[in-house]
Write a protein that holds these residues in place. Structure first.
Motif, PDB file in Angstrom:
ATOM      1  N   GLY A  44       6.783  63.659  71.775  1.00 57.36           N
ATOM      2  CA  GLY A  44       6.285  63.294  70.230  1.00 57.36           C
ATOM      3  C   GLY A  44       5.954  64.584  69.431  1.00 57.36           C
ATOM      4  N   MET A  45       6.263  65.755  70.083  1.00 58.33           N
ATOM      5  CA  MET A  45       5.854  67.086  69.315  1.00 58.33           C
ATOM      6  C   MET A  45       7.057  67.383  68.057  1.00 58.33           C
ATOM      7  N   THR A  46       6.456  67.964  67.095  1.00 59.78           N
ATOM      8  CA  THR A  46       7.567  68.354  66.231  1.00 59.78           C
ATOM      9  C   THR A  46       7.475  70.061  66.185  1.00 59.78           C
ATOM     10  N   SER A  47       8.381  70.358  65.461  1.00 59.30           N
ATOM     11  CA  SER A  47       8.399  71.914  65.236  1.00 59.30           C
ATOM     12  C   SER A  47       7.119  72.562  64.939  1.00 59.30           C
ATOM     13  N   LEU A  48       6.202  71.725  63.901  1.00 62.46           N
ATOM     14  CA  LEU A  48       5.268  72.078  63.110  1.00 62.46           C
ATOM     15  C   LEU A  48       4.198  72.049  64.199  1.00 62.46           C
ATOM     16  N   LEU A  49       4.142  71.030  65.192  1.00 59.93           N
ATOM     17  CA  LEU A  49       3.183  70.999  66.172  1.00 59.93           C
ATOM     18  C   LEU A  49       3.295  72.063  66.994  1.00 59.93           C
ATOM     19  N   LEU A  50       4.534  72.423  67.488  1.00 58.04           N
ATOM     20  CA  LEU A  50       4.749  73.373  68.538  1.00 58.04           C
ATOM     21  C   LEU A  50       4.127  74.790  67.866  1.00 58.04           C
ATOM     22  N   THR A  51       4.500  74.903  66.726  1.00 56.99           N
ATOM     23  CA  THR A  51       4.026  76.234  66.029  1.00 56.99           C
ATOM     24  C   THR A  51       2.316  76.310  66.259  1.00 56.99           C
ATOM     25  N   GLN A  52       1.819  75.244  65.777  1.00 48.99           N
ATOM     26  CA  GLN A  52       0.114  75.072  66.010  1.00 48.99           C
ATOM     27  C   GLN A  52       0.049  75.501  67.237  1.00 48.99           C
ATOM     28  N   VAL A  53       0.462  74.804  68.334  1.00 44.30           N
ATOM     29  CA  VAL A  53       0.145  74.996  69.986  1.00 44.30           C
ATOM     30  C   VAL A  53       0.552  76.477  70.218  1.00 44.30           C
ATOM     31  N   LYS A  54       1.381  77.072  69.786  1.00 37.90           N
ATOM     32  CA  LYS A  54       1.744  78.458  70.029  1.00 37.90           C
ATOM     33  C   LYS A  54       0.623  79.205  69.478  1.00 37.90           C
ATOM     34  N   GLN A  55       0.146  78.982  68.208  1.00 40.62           N
ATOM     35  CA  GLN A  55      -0.830  80.049  67.816  1.00 40.62           C
ATOM     36  C   GLN A  55      -2.299  79.523  68.432  1.00 40.62           C
ATOM     37  N   ARG A  56      -2.474  78.525  68.882  1.00 39.31           N
ATOM     38  CA  ARG A  56      -3.816  78.235  69.738  1.00 39.31           C
ATOM     39  C   ARG A  56      -3.589  78.977  70.966  1.00 39.31           C
ATOM     40  N   LEU A  57      -2.494  78.877  71.837  1.00 41.05           N
ATOM     41  CA  LEU A  57      -1.941  79.399  73.097  1.00 41.05           C
ATOM     42  C   LEU A  57      -2.403  81.042  73.011  1.00 41.05           C
ATOM     43  N   GLU A  58      -1.925  81.610  71.823  1.00 43.82           N
ATOM     44  CA  GLU A  58      -1.692  82.887  71.741  1.00 43.82           C
ATOM     45  C   GLU A  58      -3.420  83.405  71.570  1.00 43.82           C
ATOM     46  N   ASP A  59      -4.059  82.668  70.818  1.00 41.63           N
ATOM     47  CA  ASP A  59      -5.461  82.933  70.503  1.00 41.63           C
ATOM     48  C   ASP A  59      -6.385  82.912  71.731  1.00 41.63           C
ATOM     49  N   ARG A  60      -6.210  81.873  72.724  1.00 44.42           N
ATOM     50  CA  ARG A  60      -6.815  81.479  73.772  1.00 44.42           C
ATOM     51  C   ARG A  60      -6.271  82.554  74.958  1.00 44.42           C
ATOM     52  N   LEU A  61      -5.075  83.009  74.953  1.00 39.98           N
ATOM     53  CA  LEU A  61      -4.764  84.064  75.979  1.00 39.98           C
ATOM     54  C   LEU A  61      -4.788  85.316  75.490  1.00 39.98           C
ATOM     55  N   GLY A  62      -5.050  85.790  74.240  1.00 37.94           N
ATOM     56  CA  GLY A  62      -4.999  86.999  73.754  1.00 37.94           C
ATOM     57  C   GLY A  62      -3.616  87.836  73.758  1.00 37.94           C
ATOM     58  N   ARG A  63      -2.574  86.733  73.978  1.00 39.19           N
ATOM     59  CA  ARG A  63      -1.399  87.587  73.875  1.00 39.19           C
ATOM     60  C   ARG A  63      -0.454  86.805  72.933  1.00 39.19           C
ATOM     61  N   GLY A  64       0.693  87.627  72.687  1.00 46.03           N
ATOM     62  CA  GLY A  64       1.646  86.916  71.779  1.00 46.03           C
ATOM     63  C   GLY A  64       2.600  86.259  72.606  1.00 46.03           C
ATOM     64  N   ILE A  65       3.374  85.178  72.132  1.00 42.65           N
ATOM     65  CA  ILE A  65       4.347  84.222  72.676  1.00 42.65           C
ATOM     66  C   ILE A  65       5.404  84.170  71.655  1.00 42.65           C
ATOM     67  N   SER A  66       6.647  84.516  72.306  1.00 43.59           N
ATOM     68  CA  SER A  66       7.767  84.406  71.552  1.00 43.59           C
ATOM     69  C   SER A  66       8.140  82.847  71.011  1.00 43.59           C
ATOM     70  N   SER A  67       8.203  82.820  69.849  1.00 41.74           N
ATOM     71  CA  SER A  67       8.523  81.601  69.286  1.00 41.74           C
ATOM     72  C   SER A  67       9.957  80.858  70.068  1.00 41.74           C
ATOM     73  N   THR A  68      10.582  81.591  70.398  1.00 40.04           N
ATOM     74  CA  THR A  68      11.906  81.048  71.043  1.00 40.04           C
ATOM     75  C   THR A  68      11.495  80.653  72.439  1.00 40.04           C
ATOM     76  N   ALA A  69      10.440  81.162  73.053  1.00 41.98           N
ATOM     77  CA  ALA A  69      10.092  80.743  74.117  1.00 41.98           C
ATOM     78  C   ALA A  69       9.854  79.192  74.204  1.00 41.98           C
ATOM     79  N   LEU A  70       9.133  78.711  73.351  1.00 44.04           N
ATOM     80  CA  LEU A  70       8.859  77.021  73.295  1.00 44.04           C
ATOM     81  C   LEU A  70      10.071  76.333  73.073  1.00 44.04           C
ATOM     82  N   PHE A  71      11.109  76.756  72.507  1.00 50.39           N
ATOM     83  CA  PHE A  71      12.347  76.130  72.529  1.00 50.39           C
ATOM     84  C   PHE A  71      13.124  76.350  73.739  1.00 50.39           C
ATOM     85  N   ASN A  72      13.192  77.553  74.387  1.00 50.56           N
ATOM     86  CA  ASN A  72      13.928  77.807  75.646  1.00 50.56           C
ATOM     87  C   ASN A  72      13.251  77.463  76.833  1.00 50.56           C
ATOM     88  N   GLN A  73      11.947  77.058  76.820  1.00 46.50           N
ATOM     89  CA  GLN A  73      11.284  76.415  78.144  1.00 46.50           C
ATOM     90  C   GLN A  73      10.593  75.349  77.424  1.00 46.50           C
TER      91      GLN A  73
END
Length: 77
Positions: free
Chosen positions: A26-55
């Protein structure tokens, strides 16, 4: 991953399917973008936007994060 459960409004005691695609969950592209940002904040590392779609599952993304994004941490052990 708590960030996905939060985005999907899942209760803490509900099990997150690790092998279902984000979109099947039930995720949307917008929700994935929000999750990506929260993961980056939590991990202190950048995550490629394409990683969420490739994985496209929690399991595959977790493997990607461990082997690529956080490789220096896991290789040290």
């Amino acid at each position: 991953m708590a960030e996905f459960k939060t985005a999907l409004l899942m209760p803490d005691d509900e099990e997150l399917p690790l092998e279902d695609s984000f979109f099947e969950l039930g995720m949307t592209s917008l929700l994935l973008t929000q999750v990506k940002q929260r993961l980056e904040d939590r991990l202190g590392r950048g995550i490629s936007s394409t990683a969420l779609f490739n994985q496209p599952t929690v399991e595959r993304l977790t493997d990607h994060l461990a082997s690529d994004v956080l490789a220096d941490i896991f290789d040290a052990n």
